[in-house]
Design a protein around this motif. Structure first.
Motif, PDB file in Angstrom:
ATOM      1  N   GLY A 137       6.958  10.243   0.764  1.00  0.00           N
ATOM      2  CA  GLY A 137       7.519  10.266   1.630  1.00  0.00           C
ATOM      3  C   GLY A 137       8.820  11.118   2.014  1.00  0.00           C
ATOM      4  N   CYS A 138       8.975  11.983   0.900  1.00  0.00           N
ATOM      5  CA  CYS A 138      10.109  12.817   1.078  1.00  0.00           C
ATOM      6  C   CYS A 138       9.612  14.432   0.843  1.00  0.00           C
ATOM      7  CB  CYS A 138      11.048  12.415  -0.234  1.00  0.00           C
ATOM      8  SG  CYS A 138      11.852  10.718  -0.293  1.00  0.00           S
ATOM      9  N   GLY A 139      10.487  15.293   1.183  1.00  0.00           N
ATOM     10  CA  GLY A 139      10.320  16.508   0.990  1.00  0.00           C
ATOM     11  C   GLY A 139       8.959  17.235   1.259  1.00  0.00           C
ATOM     12  N   ARG A 140       8.326  17.775   0.312  1.00  0.00           N
ATOM     13  CA  ARG A 140       7.088  18.133   0.224  1.00  0.00           C
ATOM     14  C   ARG A 140       5.884  17.556  -0.162  1.00  0.00           C
ATOM     15  NH1 ARG A 140      10.406  22.668  -2.813  1.00  0.00           N
ATOM     16  NH2 ARG A 140      11.291  20.767  -3.495  1.00  0.00           N
ATOM     17  N   SER A 141       6.263  16.168  -0.585  1.00  0.00           N
ATOM     18  CA  SER A 141       5.118  15.273  -0.867  1.00  0.00           C
ATOM     19  C   SER A 141       4.491  14.615   0.350  1.00  0.00           C
ATOM     20  CB  SER A 141       5.785  14.229  -1.822  1.00  0.00           C
ATOM     21  OG  SER A 141       5.928  14.593  -3.090  1.00  0.00           O
ATOM     22  N   GLU A 142       3.361  13.855   0.245  1.00  0.00           N
ATOM     23  CA  GLU A 142       2.664  13.441   1.300  1.00  0.00           C
ATOM     24  C   GLU A 142       3.496  12.157   1.968  1.00  0.00           C
ATOM     25  OE1 GLU A 142      -1.865  12.132   2.171  1.00  0.00           O
ATOM     26  OE2 GLU A 142      -1.339  13.196   0.290  1.00  0.00           O
ATOM     27  N   LYS A 143       3.514  11.816   3.167  1.00  0.00           N
ATOM     28  CA  LYS A 143       4.149  10.896   3.693  1.00  0.00           C
ATOM     29  C   LYS A 143       3.303   9.920   4.613  1.00  0.00           C
ATOM     30  CE  LYS A 143       7.996  14.122   4.221  1.00  0.00           C
ATOM     31  NZ  LYS A 143       8.843  14.796   4.968  1.00  0.00           N
ATOM     32  N   PRO A 144       2.504   9.342   3.824  1.00  0.00           N
ATOM     33  CA  PRO A 144       1.747   8.168   4.576  1.00  0.00           C
ATOM     34  C   PRO A 144       2.242   7.304   5.288  1.00  0.00           C
ATOM     35  CG  PRO A 144       1.958   7.589   2.108  1.00  0.00           C
ATOM     36  CD  PRO A 144       2.489   9.055   2.435  1.00  0.00           C
ATOM     37  N   LYS A 145       1.572   6.700   6.280  1.00  0.00           N
ATOM     38  CA  LYS A 145       1.977   5.753   7.170  1.00  0.00           C
ATOM     39  C   LYS A 145       1.859   4.359   6.462  1.00  0.00           C
ATOM     40  CE  LYS A 145       0.659   8.521  11.215  1.00  0.00           C
ATOM     41  NZ  LYS A 145      -0.269   8.627  12.502  1.00  0.00           N
ATOM     42  N   ILE A 146       2.719   4.276   5.618  1.00  0.00           N
ATOM     43  CA  ILE A 146       2.608   2.661   5.124  1.00  0.00           C
ATOM     44  C   ILE A 146       3.968   2.221   4.869  1.00  0.00           C
ATOM     45  CG2 ILE A 146       0.879   3.394   3.569  1.00  0.00           C
ATOM     46  CD1 ILE A 146       2.719   4.035   1.395  1.00  0.00           C
ATOM     47  N   THR A 147       4.236   0.886   4.631  1.00  0.00           N
ATOM     48  CA  THR A 147       5.391   0.312   4.278  1.00  0.00           C
ATOM     49  C   THR A 147       5.680   0.620   2.676  1.00  0.00           C
ATOM     50  OG1 THR A 147       5.036  -1.477   5.748  1.00  0.00           O
ATOM     51  CG2 THR A 147       6.577  -1.718   3.955  1.00  0.00           C
ATOM     52  N   TYR A 148       6.928   1.519   2.435  1.00  0.00           N
ATOM     53  CA  TYR A 148       7.481   1.844   1.238  1.00  0.00           C
ATOM     54  C   TYR A 148       8.058   0.668   0.574  1.00  0.00           C
ATOM     55  CZ  TYR A 148       6.051   6.555   2.728  1.00  0.00           C
ATOM     56  OH  TYR A 148       5.373   7.681   3.417  1.00  0.00           O
ATOM     57  N   THR A 149       7.889   0.342  -0.664  1.00  0.00           N
ATOM     58  CA  THR A 149       8.407  -0.611  -1.432  1.00  0.00           C
ATOM     59  C   THR A 149       9.208  -0.198  -2.652  1.00  0.00           C
ATOM     60  OG1 THR A 149       6.435  -1.612  -2.546  1.00  0.00           O
ATOM     61  CG2 THR A 149       6.929  -2.289  -0.324  1.00  0.00           C
ATOM     62  N   ASN A 150      10.009  -1.008  -3.011  1.00  0.00           N
ATOM     63  CA  ASN A 150      10.595  -0.678  -4.266  1.00  0.00           C
ATOM     64  C   ASN A 150       9.488  -0.538  -5.368  1.00  0.00           C
ATOM     65  OD1 ASN A 150      12.158  -0.936  -7.120  1.00  0.00           O
ATOM     66  ND2 ASN A 150      13.798  -0.789  -5.586  1.00  0.00           N
ATOM     67  N   TYR A 151       8.594  -1.278  -5.469  1.00  0.00           N
ATOM     68  CA  TYR A 151       7.519  -1.511  -6.550  1.00  0.00           C
ATOM     69  C   TYR A 151       6.719  -0.456  -6.308  1.00  0.00           C
ATOM     70  CZ  TYR A 151       3.907  -3.151  -9.654  1.00  0.00           C
ATOM     71  OH  TYR A 151       3.197  -3.418 -10.773  1.00  0.00           O
ATOM     72  N   LEU A 152       6.423   0.040  -5.176  1.00  0.00           N
ATOM     73  CA  LEU A 152       5.517   1.521  -5.134  1.00  0.00           C
ATOM     74  C   LEU A 152       6.232   2.488  -6.018  1.00  0.00           C
ATOM     75  CD1 LEU A 152       3.366   2.808  -3.208  1.00  0.00           C
ATOM     76  CD2 LEU A 152       5.206   3.545  -1.720  1.00  0.00           C
ATOM     77  N   TYR A 153       7.556   2.682  -5.847  1.00  0.00           N
ATOM     78  CA  TYR A 153       8.127   3.858  -6.310  1.00  0.00           C
ATOM     79  C   TYR A 153       8.052   3.310  -8.224  1.00  0.00           C
ATOM     80  CZ  TYR A 153       9.348   5.696  -2.113  1.00  0.00           C
ATOM     81  OH  TYR A 153       9.458   6.376  -0.903  1.00  0.00           O
ATOM     82  N   VAL A 154       8.100   2.196  -8.529  1.00  0.00           N
ATOM     83  CA  VAL A 154       8.008   2.034  -9.702  1.00  0.00           C
ATOM     84  C   VAL A 154       6.599   2.421 -10.332  1.00  0.00           C
ATOM     85  CG1 VAL A 154       7.628  -0.327 -11.349  1.00  0.00           C
ATOM     86  CG2 VAL A 154       9.503  -0.229  -9.871  1.00  0.00           C
ATOM     87  N   GLN A 155       5.725   2.051  -9.521  1.00  0.00           N
ATOM     88  CA  GLN A 155       4.350   2.414 -10.197  1.00  0.00           C
ATOM     89  C   GLN A 155       4.229   4.135  -9.965  1.00  0.00           C
ATOM     90  OE1 GLN A 155       1.402   0.952  -7.469  1.00  0.00           O
ATOM     91  NE2 GLN A 155       1.920  -0.990  -7.366  1.00  0.00           N
ATOM     92  N   LEU A 156       4.950   4.816  -9.011  1.00  0.00           N
ATOM     93  CA  LEU A 156       5.058   6.082  -9.088  1.00  0.00           C
ATOM     94  C   LEU A 156       5.415   6.780 -10.356  1.00  0.00           C
ATOM     95  CD1 LEU A 156       4.316   8.977  -7.923  1.00  0.00           C
ATOM     96  CD2 LEU A 156       6.610   8.514  -6.438  1.00  0.00           C
ATOM     97  N   VAL A 157       6.646   6.346 -10.718  1.00  0.00           N
ATOM     98  CA  VAL A 157       7.515   6.810 -11.866  1.00  0.00           C
ATOM     99  C   VAL A 157       6.502   6.417 -12.999  1.00  0.00           C
ATOM    100  CG1 VAL A 157       9.446   6.696 -13.098  1.00  0.00           C
ATOM    101  CG2 VAL A 157       9.832   6.493 -10.752  1.00  0.00           C
ATOM    102  N   CYS A 158       5.912   5.464 -13.113  1.00  0.00           N
ATOM    103  CA  CYS A 158       5.057   5.226 -14.670  1.00  0.00           C
ATOM    104  C   CYS A 158       3.872   6.046 -14.595  1.00  0.00           C
ATOM    105  CB  CYS A 158       4.965   3.724 -14.453  1.00  0.00           C
ATOM    106  SG  CYS A 158       6.236   2.449 -14.684  1.00  0.00           S
ATOM    107  N   ASP A 159       3.254   6.057 -13.456  1.00  0.00           N
ATOM    108  CA  ASP A 159       2.113   6.714 -13.387  1.00  0.00           C
ATOM    109  C   ASP A 159       2.313   8.435 -13.682  1.00  0.00           C
ATOM    110  OD1 ASP A 159       0.530   4.802 -12.970  1.00  0.00           O
ATOM    111  OD2 ASP A 159       0.283   5.026 -10.740  1.00  0.00           O
ATOM    112  N   PHE A 160       3.491   8.917 -13.237  1.00  0.00           N
ATOM    113  CA  PHE A 160       3.918  10.194 -13.346  1.00  0.00           C
ATOM    114  C   PHE A 160       4.104  10.405 -14.498  1.00  0.00           C
ATOM    115  CE2 PHE A 160       6.276  13.997 -13.371  1.00  0.00           C
ATOM    116  CZ  PHE A 160       5.810  14.907 -12.391  1.00  0.00           C
ATOM    117  N   ILE A 161       4.734   9.761 -15.505  1.00  0.00           N
ATOM    118  CA  ILE A 161       4.983   9.913 -16.683  1.00  0.00           C
ATOM    119  C   ILE A 161       3.808   9.707 -17.536  1.00  0.00           C
ATOM    120  CG2 ILE A 161       6.211   9.082 -18.867  1.00  0.00           C
ATOM    121  CD1 ILE A 161       8.460   7.967 -17.071  1.00  0.00           C
ATOM    122  N   LYS A 162       2.968   8.774 -17.209  1.00  0.00           N
ATOM    123  CA  LYS A 162       1.501   8.800 -18.208  1.00  0.00           C
ATOM    124  C   LYS A 162       0.468   9.922 -17.742  1.00  0.00           C
ATOM    125  CE  LYS A 162       1.168   4.265 -16.605  1.00  0.00           C
ATOM    126  NZ  LYS A 162       0.537   2.730 -16.648  1.00  0.00           N
TER     127      LYS A 162
END
Length: 317
Positions: A100-125
């Motif tokens: 939803g920011c900068g050069r990343s994709e910006k899907p038409k969804i509801t952004y939640t805190n837990y969505l970003y929790v998943q993103l950080v964990c998945d990116f590290i893994k």
């Protein structure tokens, strides 16, 4: 009867014309905002995440360090522009643009805190593949703490730069906040509201009043880059803003903060409103948390006082 029909026809024609004019204005704003292409990207720099492609930079060698910008529609990995090369001398540095920011994709969804929790964990893994230290700014500290509590084996040391007050994260969506979200997501007219809120003058005001200790440190490139970030992908960032205004990105961090065993350092700018009080709240919840204050800095010390910021970072990471 005929008069009423004539009035309805006139109103519908005027409404259609007004909608068309506003649509054109919106498209012109988005096109001109990206003319300088300050946030250029390479196809090699994307992580194909299940909710959208995530742009990231990778530089240097050594122990991994993930840099996460503040959660606003204006923010991107550019936030680390003044420090990333120096950090890359000692670390393998990853700097992401959040969904939803900068050069990343910006899907038409509801952004939640837990969505970003998943993103950080998945990116590290899936991208970093090993235990990682984190430097995170502003509101994004909330979901990093929750991610660390969720999967502690992925995380090393945490440096939180001007994190939000825990009490501010306890507010849940209500009727008023849901109305704000609804209005922003209306096609064309909601987009116009978004463009008014994210105008170039408002970006400059944000830096003058909230981001920088010294307003004379503002540069045209800084304003243009943040303005461009908010308008890339033709306004789809409005869905992130609507989720933030709707309080959907809030989540209680108290339990997580109390139970995290990782080293946590809170870095605050001396001019950050309530910075010392907020840091004190974190230490009350977890006495192991360390705190540090940077002189002549406010919300973005990594951009404004980069040398002092790097010196402090090297002490704790």
């Amino acid at each position: 009867m005929r008069k009423n029909k004539h009035k309805l026809l006139t109103i519908s024609i005027l409404f259609t014309l007004a909608t068309g004019v506003i649509y054109v204005i919106n498209r012109i704003i988005f096109a001109t905002a990206a003319l300088k292409n300050l946030l250029h990207s390479s196809a090699k720099n994307f992580y194909n995440w299940r909710f959208g492609n995530i742009y990231y930079q990778k530089k240097g060698s050594g122990s991994p360090l993930l840099l996460i910008h503040d959660l606003t529609v204006y923010s991107s990995a550019y936030e680390w522009n003044q420090v990333i090369d120096e950090l890359a001398k000692q670390h393998t540095v990853y700097a992401v643009d959040l969904l939803g920011c900068g050069r990343s994709e910006k899907p038409k969804i509801t952004y939640t805190n837990y969505l970003y929790v998943q993103l950080v964990c998945d990116f590290i893994k899936n991208v970093i593949h090993e235990k990682t230290d984190i430097a995170v700014c502003g509101y994004s500290a909330s979901f990093v703490l929750l991610a660390c509590h969720s999967e502690p084996d992925l995380f090393g040391k945490l440096l939180l730069i001007n994190p939000p007050a825990p009490a501010s994260l306890n507010k849940a969506p209500g009727k008023r906040s849901k109305l704000y979200k609804f209005l922003l997501e209306i096609p064309v007219f909601g987009t116009l509201i978004y463009n008014m809120k994210s105008s170039q003058s408002n970006v400059q005001l944000l830096f003058t009043e909230k981001y920088l200790y010294n307003p004379f440190h503002i540069t045209p490139e800084l304003i243009d880059t943040y303005y461009e970030a908010a308008h890339k992908d033709f306004g789809h960032s409005k869905f992130l803003l609507s989720s933030i205004c709707g309080l959907y990105t809030n989540n209680n961090i108290t339990h997580a903060l109390k139970n995290i065993n990782q080293s946590i350092v809170i870095l605050t700018g001396e001019a950050e409103p309530d910075g010392k009080e907020i840091a004190h709240t974190y230490t009350e919840l977890n006495p192991a948390v360390e705190t540090c204050t940077l002189k002549r800095a406010k919300h973005l010390p990594q951009l404004e006082t980069s040398e002092d910021f790097l010196e402090t970072l090297n002490i704790y990471l």
